[in-house]
Each structure stands twice: as structure tokens, then as C-alpha cells.
Design a protein around this motif. Structure first.
Motif, mmCIF file in Angstrom:
data_model
loop_
_atom_site.group_PDB
_atom_site.id
_atom_site.type_symbol
_atom_site.label_atom_id
_atom_site.label_comp_id
_atom_site.label_asym_id
_atom_site.label_seq_id
_atom_site.Cartn_x
_atom_site.Cartn_y
_atom_site.Cartn_z
ATOM 1 N N GLU A 29 -31.375 46.640 23.355
ATOM 2 C CA GLU A 29 -31.791 47.626 22.361
ATOM 3 C C GLU A 29 -30.763 48.750 22.200
ATOM 4 O OE1 GLU A 29 -34.092 46.887 20.500
ATOM 5 O OE2 GLU A 29 -35.315 45.470 21.606
ATOM 6 N N LEU A 30 -29.711 48.761 23.012
ATOM 7 C CA LEU A 30 -28.651 49.759 22.839
ATOM 8 C C LEU A 30 -27.578 49.184 21.923
ATOM 9 C CD1 LEU A 30 -28.180 51.150 26.466
ATOM 10 C CD2 LEU A 30 -29.236 52.308 24.542
ATOM 11 N N PRO A 31 -26.960 49.995 21.047
ATOM 12 C CA PRO A 31 -27.186 51.444 20.934
ATOM 13 C C PRO A 31 -28.320 51.836 19.985
ATOM 14 C CG PRO A 31 -25.356 50.798 19.556
ATOM 15 C CD PRO A 31 -25.812 49.549 20.240
ATOM 16 N N PHE A 32 -28.855 50.871 19.183
ATOM 17 C CA PHE A 32 -29.943 51.250 18.286
ATOM 18 C C PHE A 32 -30.883 50.074 18.056
ATOM 19 C CE2 PHE A 32 -26.663 49.590 15.479
ATOM 20 C CZ PHE A 32 -27.375 48.792 14.585
ATOM 21 N N LYS A 33 -32.092 50.408 17.617
ATOM 22 C CA LYS A 33 -33.105 49.414 17.280
ATOM 23 C C LYS A 33 -33.325 49.438 15.774
ATOM 24 C CE LYS A 33 -36.737 46.670 17.774
ATOM 25 N NZ LYS A 33 -36.628 45.243 18.163
ATOM 26 N N ASP A 34 -33.153 48.287 15.141
ATOM 27 C CA ASP A 34 -33.308 48.180 13.689
ATOM 28 C C ASP A 34 -34.735 47.767 13.356
ATOM 29 O OD1 ASP A 34 -33.077 47.849 10.976
ATOM 30 O OD2 ASP A 34 -31.260 46.618 11.074
ATOM 31 N N LEU A 35 -35.486 48.696 12.747
ATOM 32 C CA LEU A 35 -36.853 48.398 12.322
ATOM 33 C C LEU A 35 -36.920 47.981 10.853
ATOM 34 C CD1 LEU A 35 -38.836 51.355 13.987
ATOM 35 C CD2 LEU A 35 -38.442 49.055 14.898
ATOM 36 N N GLY A 36 -35.780 47.877 10.225
ATOM 37 C CA GLY A 36 -35.750 47.547 8.805
ATOM 38 C C GLY A 36 -35.670 48.791 7.951
ATOM 39 N N TYR A 37 -36.656 49.655 8.074
ATOM 40 C CA TYR A 37 -36.685 50.915 7.329
ATOM 41 C C TYR A 37 -36.075 52.067 8.119
ATOM 42 C CZ TYR A 37 -40.861 51.335 10.239
ATOM 43 O OH TYR A 37 -41.721 51.349 11.297
ATOM 44 N N ILE A 54 -37.481 62.857 15.147
ATOM 45 C CA ILE A 54 -37.953 62.236 13.909
ATOM 46 C C ILE A 54 -38.207 63.324 12.871
ATOM 47 C CG2 ILE A 54 -39.693 60.744 12.846
ATOM 48 C CD1 ILE A 54 -40.397 59.966 15.843
ATOM 49 N N TYR A 55 -37.506 63.247 11.748
ATOM 50 C CA TYR A 55 -37.793 64.112 10.607
ATOM 51 C C TYR A 55 -38.777 63.348 9.725
ATOM 52 C CZ TYR A 55 -37.268 66.747 6.275
ATOM 53 O OH TYR A 55 -37.521 67.488 5.144
ATOM 54 N N CYS A 56 -40.010 63.850 9.626
ATOM 55 C CA CYS A 56 -41.080 63.105 8.955
ATOM 56 C C CYS A 56 -41.121 63.311 7.442
ATOM 57 C CB CYS A 56 -42.434 63.489 9.551
ATOM 58 S SG CYS A 56 -42.592 63.084 11.301
ATOM 59 N N GLY A 57 -40.431 64.344 6.946
ATOM 60 C CA GLY A 57 -40.444 64.594 5.511
ATOM 61 C C GLY A 57 -39.920 63.390 4.735
ATOM 62 N N GLY A 58 -40.683 62.930 3.748
ATOM 63 C CA GLY A 58 -40.276 61.789 2.941
ATOM 64 C C GLY A 58 -40.649 60.439 3.529
ATOM 65 N N GLN A 63 -44.517 54.433 8.489
ATOM 66 C CA GLN A 63 -43.146 54.485 8.999
ATOM 67 C C GLN A 63 -43.059 55.377 10.239
ATOM 68 O OE1 GLN A 63 -41.126 55.738 5.444
ATOM 69 N NE2 GLN A 63 -40.591 53.645 4.832
ATOM 70 N N VAL A 64 -43.688 56.544 10.178
ATOM 71 C CA VAL A 64 -43.690 57.449 11.329
ATOM 72 C C VAL A 64 -44.378 56.786 12.520
ATOM 73 C CG1 VAL A 64 -44.581 59.640 12.238
ATOM 74 C CG2 VAL A 64 -43.573 59.548 9.940
ATOM 75 N N LYS A 65 -45.483 56.127 12.252
ATOM 76 C CA LYS A 65 -46.225 55.444 13.314
ATOM 77 C C LYS A 65 -45.373 54.335 13.933
ATOM 78 C CE LYS A 65 -50.606 53.035 14.156
ATOM 79 N NZ LYS A 65 -51.851 52.514 13.502
#
Length: 248
Positions: A29-37, A54-58, A63-65
Motif C-alpha cells: 500500500e506504500l506509497p499510496f492507495k488508489d481508491l479510484g476517486y 482529508i479536506y471534505c469540501g466538494g 467519498q469521505v466515508k
């Protein structure tokens, strides 16, 4: 996964308690995890000392969940800014100990305790209307293990209120000053203390305030040395920088 986790993993591989195959699985999972969005930066805490925020605006509730659901598997503390109550309700279903700070619009999950600093950050607010941005700064700093003292509603229209708390402000290692309208408080505080001042312009004010632009320009043009400025309403950015300075 933080630096200590990686060290323990490598020590385990070195002494044979962890197989190379298991080590590879841990590091996948390093260096990042791709969730698609979203691509979650699992490497950030190792690079800069703080996990991704996490910046939740927009973003949508789902997605936040989804982002928080994955981040929970890493064992880090989680900070989500500009979050709605609806987002919090969804997150609480994932982790019931999640906290919500409605004024600051912050969701916070503390999975591990962080020792508080002995030195403190002073968060100073010109008016009561500036408190939401101030709370974003204060809670951000507290989440990263800083002691914070709040001094609210001490703007220049009644400057005697500021002088009543000046000893507390001068005792801080770094000062965050949050003000709207003409943004004069940052210059005043900058001329009274020998510590770094982080100025936060807010969008509080009547029409000629231009949604915080007048306060931003006033702070950028401050004649007081030692004043730096973050973007309009960016309490998170101020709290983050203040934490870095306080821990130097």
C-alpha cells in the motif's frame, strides 16, 4: 504506516520473524492507495511527520466515508476538515469514538495518544464571529499534540481587552491571530510580542471586506516584523504551521 512501523517491519525481516513475502504484502500500500476517486498518501507521515488530512469540501459523504474507512486500517489519527454533520454521522458508523466539532467543522479520530507539548500556542481572535476559523486552527494544533490557549474577542475596537491577556499571549511559543474586517489585530499583536505571528484573515465583514480580501491585504502589508499570513479562512493551515514551529 509510520517510520517506526517500517523499522519494526525491516527488523522482523532481518531477524527472520517476518518472511519476505509477508513484508512485501505489508508494503504494497506504500506509497499510496488508489481508491479510484482518491489516492491516499500513506507515505506522508514518513516524509513530513504528519499523516494526510482529508479536506471534505466538494467531496460526497460516500467519498469521505470510503477514504476514512481505508485510513482506519493504518492505525493513524485522522483529521478531516470542512466536514458536515451528515459526513460525521456516516463516519461514526465506521468508528463510534469519532468526534465532531461543529464550529470548526472538523471530524477527528484519535487512535493513539500524543503527548502534549510543554510550550503552548496562543490562538487570538478579533471577534466572536471569527471563532469558527479560530477553532479550526486550535483543534488542528491540539490534534497534533500541542497545548493551546484561546484568547477570543480581543479586537482593536476595544484594545484594552487585548492588553488584559497580553502576558498569556507573550508566553506562547507561536501566536495565531484570526481577524476579519480590516484585519488590524495581526499587526498590533506582531508589534507587542517577540514570537512568530501567523495571521489568518477571515471572510467576516461587510461588503468592502470583499469576503476577506481586505483583511488578507492588510495582513500582507503589515508593518510589524515577524507576521506571516495564510489564506482566507485557512484555520487548518495556521494550526498546522503553528504546530511545526511549536515542536522545533
Amino acid at each position: 504506516m509510520n517510520e517506526n512501523d517500517i523499522r519494526e517491519l525491516l527488523e522482523g525481516i532481518k531477524n527472520g520473524s517476518i518472511t519476505i513475502e509477508d513484508g512485501v504484502e505489508e508494503l504494497k500500500e506504500l506509497p499510496f492507495k488508489d481508491l479510484g476517486y482518491a489516492k491516499i498518501d500513506n507515505h506522508r507521515e514518513i516524509r513530513v511527520g504528519y499523516p494526510e488530512v482529508i479536506y471534505c469540501g466538494g467531496k460526497t459523504v460516500e467519498q469521505v466515508k470510503g477514504i476514512i474507512s481505508f485510513m482506519l486500517t493504518n492505525g493513524n489519527n485522522i483529521l478531516a476538515t470542512r466536514a458536515t454533520k451528515e459526513m460525521y454521522n456516516a463516519v461514526q458508523n465506521l468508528y463510534k469514538e469519532a468526534e465532531y466539532f461543529p464550529e470548526a467543522k472538523i471530524i477527528r479520530i484519535m487512535k493513539k495518544e500524543i503527548e502534549k507539548t510543554k510550550s503552548y500556542i496562543a490562538v487570538v481572535t478579533a471577534g466572536t464571529s471569527d471563532i469558527p476559523v479560530s477553532e479550526e486552527a486550535a483543534i488542528t494544533a491540539e490534534t497534533y499534540g500541542n497545548a493551546v490557549k484561546r484568547i477570543y474577542d480581543v479586537g482593536v475596537a476595544g484594545i484594552h481587552r487585548l492588553f488584559d491577556k497580553i502576558d498569556i499571549i507573550r508566553g506562547a511559543k507561536v501566536v495565531v491571530v484570526v481577524a476579519g474586517m480590516e484585519g488590524a489585530l495581526a499587526s498590533v499583536v506582531g508589534g507587542l510580542v517577540d514570537k512568530p505571528v501567523i495571521a489568518v484573515p477571515t471572510s467576516v465583514g461587510y461588503g468592502a471586506n470583499f469576503k476577506g480580501l481586505s483583511a488578507l491585504l492588510s495582513m500582507l502589508n503589515s508593518c510589524a516584523s515577524g507576521v506571516s499570513v495564510v489564506n482566507i479562512d485557512n484555520g487548518f493551515g495556521a494550526g498546522y504551521i503553528a504546530s511545526m514551529i511549536n515542536k522545533l
